[in-house]
Write an enzyme that holds these catalytic residues in place. Structure first.
Site, short mmCIF file in Angstrom:
data_model
loop_
_atom_site.label_atom_id
_atom_site.label_comp_id
_atom_site.label_asym_id
_atom_site.label_seq_id
_atom_site.Cartn_x
_atom_site.Cartn_y
_atom_site.Cartn_z
N GLU A 1 12.30 47.95 24.34
CA GLU A 1 11.44 48.88 23.59
C GLU A 1 12.26 49.48 22.46
O GLU A 1 13.25 50.18 22.70
CB GLU A 1 10.92 49.99 24.52
CG GLU A 1 10.04 50.98 23.79
CD GLU A 1 9.46 52.07 24.69
OE1 GLU A 1 10.20 52.59 25.53
OE2 GLU A 1 8.27 52.39 24.53
N LYS B 1 5.74 71.30 31.42
CA LYS B 1 7.04 71.32 30.73
C LYS B 1 6.94 70.35 29.56
O LYS B 1 6.94 69.13 29.73
CB LYS B 1 8.18 70.86 31.66
CG LYS B 1 9.54 71.11 31.02
CD LYS B 1 10.63 70.20 31.50
CE LYS B 1 10.66 68.87 30.86
NZ LYS B 1 10.95 68.85 29.41
N PHE C 1 8.05 63.35 23.86
CA PHE C 1 8.02 63.99 22.53
C PHE C 1 6.94 63.41 21.61
O PHE C 1 6.57 64.04 20.63
CB PHE C 1 9.39 63.86 21.85
CG PHE C 1 9.64 62.51 21.21
CD1 PHE C 1 9.12 62.20 19.96
CD2 PHE C 1 10.37 61.53 21.87
CE1 PHE C 1 9.32 60.95 19.39
CE2 PHE C 1 10.58 60.28 21.31
CZ PHE C 1 10.05 59.98 20.06
N CYS D 1 3.69 54.55 22.80
CA CYS D 1 3.81 53.64 23.94
C CYS D 1 2.84 52.48 23.77
O CYS D 1 2.95 51.48 24.47
CB CYS D 1 3.54 54.38 25.24
SG CYS D 1 1.87 54.98 25.33
P1 NAD Z 1 12.02 60.70 27.88
O1 NAD Z 1 11.90 59.88 29.12
O2 NAD Z 1 13.35 60.82 27.26
O3 NAD Z 1 11.54 62.21 28.17
C1 NAD Z 1 10.30 62.49 28.77
C2 NAD Z 1 10.41 63.78 29.56
O4 NAD Z 1 11.35 63.60 30.61
C3 NAD Z 1 10.87 64.96 28.73
O5 NAD Z 1 10.08 66.08 29.05
C4 NAD Z 1 12.31 65.16 29.15
O6 NAD Z 1 12.71 66.51 29.13
C5 NAD Z 1 12.34 64.62 30.56
N1 NAD Z 1 13.62 64.00 30.90
C6 NAD Z 1 14.44 63.32 30.06
N2 NAD Z 1 15.53 62.90 30.72
C7 NAD Z 1 15.41 63.32 31.99
C8 NAD Z 1 16.22 63.16 33.16
N3 NAD Z 1 17.38 62.51 33.14
N4 NAD Z 1 15.78 63.70 34.32
C9 NAD Z 1 14.60 64.36 34.36
N5 NAD Z 1 13.79 64.53 33.28
C10 NAD Z 1 14.19 64.01 32.12
O7 NAD Z 1 10.93 60.14 26.86
P2 NAD Z 1 10.70 60.53 25.33
O8 NAD Z 1 11.83 59.99 24.53
O9 NAD Z 1 10.35 61.95 25.21
O10 NAD Z 1 9.36 59.68 25.02
C11 NAD Z 1 9.38 58.34 24.63
C12 NAD Z 1 9.12 57.42 25.80
O11 NAD Z 1 7.88 57.77 26.41
C13 NAD Z 1 8.95 55.97 25.34
O12 NAD Z 1 9.60 55.13 26.25
C14 NAD Z 1 7.44 55.76 25.38
O13 NAD Z 1 7.03 54.42 25.54
C15 NAD Z 1 7.07 56.61 26.55
N6 NAD Z 1 5.66 56.96 26.51
C16 NAD Z 1 4.83 56.35 27.40
C17 NAD Z 1 3.47 56.62 27.37
C18 NAD Z 1 2.53 55.93 28.32
O14 NAD Z 1 1.38 56.30 28.36
N7 NAD Z 1 2.97 54.94 29.07
C19 NAD Z 1 2.97 57.53 26.44
C20 NAD Z 1 3.86 58.16 25.56
C21 NAD Z 1 5.21 57.87 25.61
#
Ligand code: NAD
Length: 491
Positions: free
Chosen positions: A384, A175, A151, A283
């Site tokens: 985090e 997605k 997000f 991140c």
């Molecule tokens: P999230 O893991 O909750 O969701 C990411 C994606 O995964 C979404 O599209 C969601 O629909 C999907 N998803 C969620 N739960 C799932 C499940 N159980 N099974 C399959 N798919 C699932 O992450 P978020 O809250 O949207 O984003 C924040 C996180 O992303 C933080 O931990 C941040 O550090 C990380 N992030 C990392 C980077 C990087 O480059 N390393 C960049 C941006 C964000």
């Protein structure tokens, strides 16, 4: 409110989803849309893969110089619509309009870099590896590639992958996060006009069901994921078990070390930006701020002043420097973690809980917060937080700081502020992180470089952006060729 539509095979179509969830403005709680969720979304995905695969079979034969032409048009359209897209980012994600514009700029830079694919995709050729025998390598596309986005950067993160994937001859299904699907709807409306064949790029909304359908579909060849570490690990293992190429970027807990010889005035403001930018939901957010040799507390005082003066409020207000966190659940979680830090023995130097923004009483606001002196063996220094919370730690020397950094499971970014070249060199050599900043607070790599997380911040081999993008979205084929001289025709 109607459910948001998917973009499949060049058309906006209804989802077969049986459920939906609200897209909510985090500053006002206004509902902006209904995003499809649930079992029916797997059917949507199947439909998208069918068309994406058909499009790929044609597109792979289009010369690479022609494949990048739509990207030039996309760059122009993104620039022309930058302000409108930035506003959508702020409305659904909460970050400030300045941050949204900067995010979109990063997206555009990735489009520009992918326009160099005709050169970047060139390969190797060795003449006469044996007498009369040549050997060379070709980079060929993979097929249908998918992206699962988080997000926090709705406008930028899909662009770490999409332009490289299609320039390399693949088709693509995105997605977006169900929390922020509107930005990419606008972007796909623009992409409808850049001359890509139907089915080449597709937008499919959903949550876990869509993701699992992606990981299980035999025609999906590559998965690019960005999100939290637990989900990244799941995507990596399930995707790999199903024979897919996977790059999965995870969460982070980024340390910044301030040496006593750092320039204090510059350092404090840069670090406050790095901690509180996007309300700490990056991140690459600086999280553990480690002062070395700050016996008189001068660095601490500068950081406190820089944090305290940050203006928290509604992101579309140009004077605001920090917006809300994404949801009320996220706000409660961050507040709970602040409480946990106090319970672990930290001193709450600056408390941003309960912050009210006039006119936006329902917003998920937390003002800048500083926890001082968390125990190094505790849980919160490793967790985090993903909110506007600085953990201020103090250490004796650079060796202790590096050893603490290297004991952390994550490895996204580590920064050092110093005026000593020797300290800088030691840090860049020894700190266990994939992105290093020296006198830079936000070590976000430019589009030409890979977004190089390590350890629990990344699962896979090839990262997003730049040359890694070209390598990830192509498979190598090595050809050994003999053309005997005696076969030469005599004319
Ligand atoms: P999230 O893991 O909750 O969701 C990411 C994606 O995964 C979404 O599209 C969601 O629909 C999907 N998803 C969620 N739960 C799932 C499940 N159980 N099974 C399959 N798919 C699932 O992450 P978020 O809250 O949207 O984003 C924040 C996180 O992303 C933080 O931990 C941040 O550090 C990380 N992030 C990392 C980077 C990087 O480059 N390393 C960049 C941006 C964000």
């Amino acid at each position: 409110m109607e459910k948001l539509k998917n973009y499949i095979n060049g058309r906006w179509v209804e989802s077969a989803a049986d459920q939906s969830s609200s897209v909510v403005n985090p500053a006002t709680q206004e509902v902006l849309g209904q995003v499809p969720l649930g079992i029916g979304t797997a059917k949507d995905l199947d439909e998208a893969v069918k068309h994406a695969n058909e499009a790929y079979l044609e597109w792979r034969n289009v010369p690479v110089m022609q494949r990048v032409q739509p990207l030039y048009k996309l760059k122009a359209l993104l620039e022309q619509n930058q302000e409108e897209i930035s506003k959508i980012i702020t409305l659904e994600c909460g970050k400030t309009i300045v941050e949204s514009r900067a995010e979109l700029q990063r997206a555009i830079e990735n489009v520009e870099t992918a326009c160099a694919t005709p050169t970047l995709i060139q390969s190797e050729f060795s003449e006469n590896i044996a007498r009369g025998v040549d050997e060379f390598m070709i980079r060929q596309p993979l097929g249908v590639c998918v992206c699962i986005a988080p997000f926090n950067f709705p406008g930028m993160i899909p662009f770490w992958f999409l332009p490289y994937a299609i320039a390399c001859g693949n088709s693509f299904i995105l997605k977006p996060s169900e929390k922020v699907p509107l930005t990419m709807i606008k972007v796909f409306e623009l992409m409808d006009n850049i001359g890509l064949p139907d089915g080449l790029v597709n937008l499919v909304h959903g949550g876990k069901e869509t993701v699992d359908a992606m990981l299980e579909h035999p025609k999906v060849k590559a998965v690019s994921f960005v999100g939290s570490t637990n989900i990244a690990r799941y995507i990596y293992s399930k995707g790999a078990a199903n024979g897919k190429r996977v790059q999965a970027q995870g969460g982070a807990k980024n340390p910044v070390v301030i040496m006593p010889d750092a320039d204090l005035d510059v350092t404090a403001n840069i670090i406050a930006d790095s901690v509180y930018g996007c309300a700490g939901q990056r991140c690459l957010a600086a999280s553990n701020i480690i002062t070395v040799g700050d016996d008189k507390g001068k660095i601490k005082e500068s950081l406190y002043e820089a944090a305290k003066k940050k203006v928290t409020g509604f992101g579309l207000d140009e004077a605001v420097e920090m917006g809300p966190v994404i949801s009320s659940q996220s706000k409660s979680r961050v507040e709970m973690l602040i409480e946990q830090g106090i319970g672990e023995g930290a001193n709450l130097l600056l408390d941003g809980r309960g912050y009210q923004v006039s006119g936006y009483q329902k917003g998920n606001f937390i003002a800048p917060t500083i926890l001082e002196g968390l125990p190094l063996g505790g849980e919160l220094v490793k967790t985090e937080i993903f909110g506007p919370v600085m953990s201020l730690l103090s250490m004796k020397n650079i060796e202790q700081a590096i050893s603490f950094i290297n004991s952390n499971n994550y490895g996204n970014m580590a920064c050092l502020f110093t005026s000593s070249g020797a300290s800088a060199r030691k840090f860049r050599n020894e700190a266990d992180a994939g992105n290093i900043g020296i006198n830079i607070g936000v070590a976000a790599p430019m589009a030409q470089f890979p977004f190089s997380g390590w350890n629990d911040s990344f699962f896979g081999d090839l990262h997003g952006q730049g040359r890694h993008g070209i390598e990830f979205f192509t498979q190598t084929k090595v050809v050994i060729e003999r053309w005997p001289r005696e076969w030469t025709r005599k004319f």
